[in-house]
Design a protein around this motif. Sequence first.
Motif, mmCIF file in Angstrom:
data_model
loop_
_atom_site.group_PDB
_atom_site.id
_atom_site.type_symbol
_atom_site.label_atom_id
_atom_site.label_comp_id
_atom_site.label_asym_id
_atom_site.label_seq_id
_atom_site.Cartn_x
_atom_site.Cartn_y
_atom_site.Cartn_z
ATOM 1 N N VAL A 88 49.295 40.264 33.585
ATOM 2 C CA VAL A 88 49.121 38.811 33.545
ATOM 3 C C VAL A 88 49.434 38.292 32.145
ATOM 4 C CG1 VAL A 88 47.525 36.898 33.947
ATOM 5 C CG2 VAL A 88 47.350 38.969 35.340
ATOM 6 N N ARG A 89 49.039 39.056 31.127
ATOM 7 C CA ARG A 89 49.289 38.622 29.743
ATOM 8 C C ARG A 89 50.769 38.536 29.424
ATOM 9 N NH1 ARG A 89 45.015 42.551 28.293
ATOM 10 N NH2 ARG A 89 43.044 41.411 28.049
ATOM 11 N N LEU A 90 51.612 39.294 30.134
ATOM 12 C CA LEU A 90 53.047 39.201 29.901
ATOM 13 C C LEU A 90 53.543 37.761 30.057
ATOM 14 C CD1 LEU A 90 54.640 42.321 31.646
ATOM 15 C CD2 LEU A 90 54.725 41.743 29.222
ATOM 16 N N ALA A 91 52.904 37.019 30.975
ATOM 17 C CA ALA A 91 53.322 35.645 31.246
ATOM 18 C C ALA A 91 52.586 34.627 30.391
ATOM 19 C CB ALA A 91 53.108 35.316 32.713
ATOM 20 N N THR A 92 51.567 35.051 29.656
ATOM 21 C CA THR A 92 50.793 34.098 28.850
ATOM 22 C C THR A 92 51.014 34.290 27.358
ATOM 23 O OG1 THR A 92 48.864 35.594 28.986
ATOM 24 C CG2 THR A 92 49.016 33.810 30.612
ATOM 25 N N THR A 93 50.944 35.538 26.907
ATOM 26 C CA THR A 93 51.113 35.802 25.476
ATOM 27 C C THR A 93 52.143 36.887 25.200
ATOM 28 O OG1 THR A 93 49.288 37.409 25.514
ATOM 29 C CG2 THR A 93 48.741 35.125 24.953
ATOM 30 N N GLY A 94 52.668 37.524 26.254
ATOM 31 C CA GLY A 94 53.600 38.631 26.078
ATOM 32 C C GLY A 94 55.046 38.192 26.024
ATOM 33 N N ASP A 115 55.832 37.247 41.609
ATOM 34 C CA ASP A 115 55.630 38.631 42.030
ATOM 35 C C ASP A 115 54.154 39.016 41.976
ATOM 36 O OD1 ASP A 115 57.250 41.083 42.792
ATOM 37 O OD2 ASP A 115 55.993 41.912 41.198
ATOM 38 N N LEU A 116 53.453 38.632 40.910
ATOM 39 C CA LEU A 116 52.026 38.937 40.811
ATOM 40 C C LEU A 116 51.248 38.252 41.927
ATOM 41 C CD1 LEU A 116 51.347 38.701 36.960
ATOM 42 C CD2 LEU A 116 51.760 40.746 38.343
ATOM 43 N N THR A 136 47.115 44.505 36.633
ATOM 44 C CA THR A 136 46.372 44.728 35.392
ATOM 45 C C THR A 136 46.334 43.458 34.556
ATOM 46 O OG1 THR A 136 48.331 45.400 34.124
ATOM 47 C CG2 THR A 136 47.170 47.124 35.376
ATOM 48 N N LYS A 137 45.404 43.433 33.624
ATOM 49 C CA LYS A 137 45.320 42.292 32.709
ATOM 50 C C LYS A 137 46.571 42.202 31.839
ATOM 51 C CE LYS A 137 41.227 43.690 31.285
ATOM 52 N NZ LYS A 137 39.942 43.772 30.541
ATOM 53 N N ASP A 138 47.124 43.342 31.472
ATOM 54 C CA ASP A 138 48.347 43.326 30.665
ATOM 55 C C ASP A 138 49.499 42.694 31.434
ATOM 56 O OD1 ASP A 138 47.195 44.466 28.453
ATOM 57 O OD2 ASP A 138 47.795 46.511 28.955
ATOM 58 N N ILE A 172 41.089 37.484 38.384
ATOM 59 C CA ILE A 172 40.540 36.202 37.927
ATOM 60 C C ILE A 172 41.499 35.542 36.941
ATOM 61 C CG2 ILE A 172 38.699 35.155 36.546
ATOM 62 C CD1 ILE A 172 36.762 37.132 37.831
ATOM 63 N N MET A 173 42.045 36.317 36.017
ATOM 64 C CA MET A 173 43.014 35.767 35.057
ATOM 65 C C MET A 173 44.200 35.146 35.783
ATOM 66 S SD MET A 173 43.107 38.763 32.120
ATOM 67 C CE MET A 173 44.601 38.100 31.372
#
Length: 301
Positions: free
Chosen positions: A275-281, A242-243, A271-273, A160-161
Amino acid sequence: MHSEQPWEKLNEGFYTGNPAAYFRRRQFLLVLAATRMRELDEFLEQGISFEGIELKLEPSSDIDNETRLHQAFLVAESEILLHHASEALIRLFLGHEGRPACPWIECSALREPRRFREEVDRLAANTWAPERRREIGHVFLGAAPDEPGEEWNDAVDAVIMLLRLLSKNLNEDANMYNAVKHGMTVIPGEAYIGLSDDSGQAVLGHRGLSVAFLESTKVGKERTWRETTKWCSVPRTLWLIDLALRQMEALWIIASARYVGKPAKGVHVITKDAVRLATTGELASGAPVKRFSRIIGIEQL
């Protein structure tokens, strides 16, 4: 006597394809160009041919210009590929949602621009209906248990994210993508912006790879034209590609098993992590300015 339904033949034909494999090949070629550009140039300078068509890259002594051309190709092609793969993934999800008799028909019915845009808006929303969460499980994980556990919920949340992020990107970059499709009327390359306070002191600045394009808004009988520059991160874009392709591969494996009985090998669960790499990571854009527009004219209609 059993009569075969017409969509059974359609399904047999549809699932002989492999949309993710097509996008994977484009991804491989893009990464190859990003990491082996000089070697590719040297190879092309020797000349290549196919079915009587001969191509040869002329050597250039202007290294700075060649570097700019390479950067322009990477930023433009990565943005185009992300948009194309995102749209394909979303259309495939919408076509398989609810487990219709023939997803090929459902996907084709989404070609009406307004209907697809409305669906993208729903996917970009911050909240989803519980039924749609369950459909994420059916489409990308193969099942939706009556009492889902933590692992299932985490996997669904990650999808979903990603779909929400890709949908928001589709909305924000629609004008840029249209400019690419209709005449390649964009300027990819490098851009700089600097903002100063009233005293002339620089308070904000950014230089980086970007895409510039024209867009317009219409109010009544006036159309306002703007030049917009979007700053891009090629690593972030490649990660999102890639995702998206991993989810496309998962969808296709499950759907091929469900509709035509192909053996279902394991699917990759993001994983959520990730996806987070591209948003906050670490892959998130740390640029202080991500997009800038300036009015260039007002047209009387």
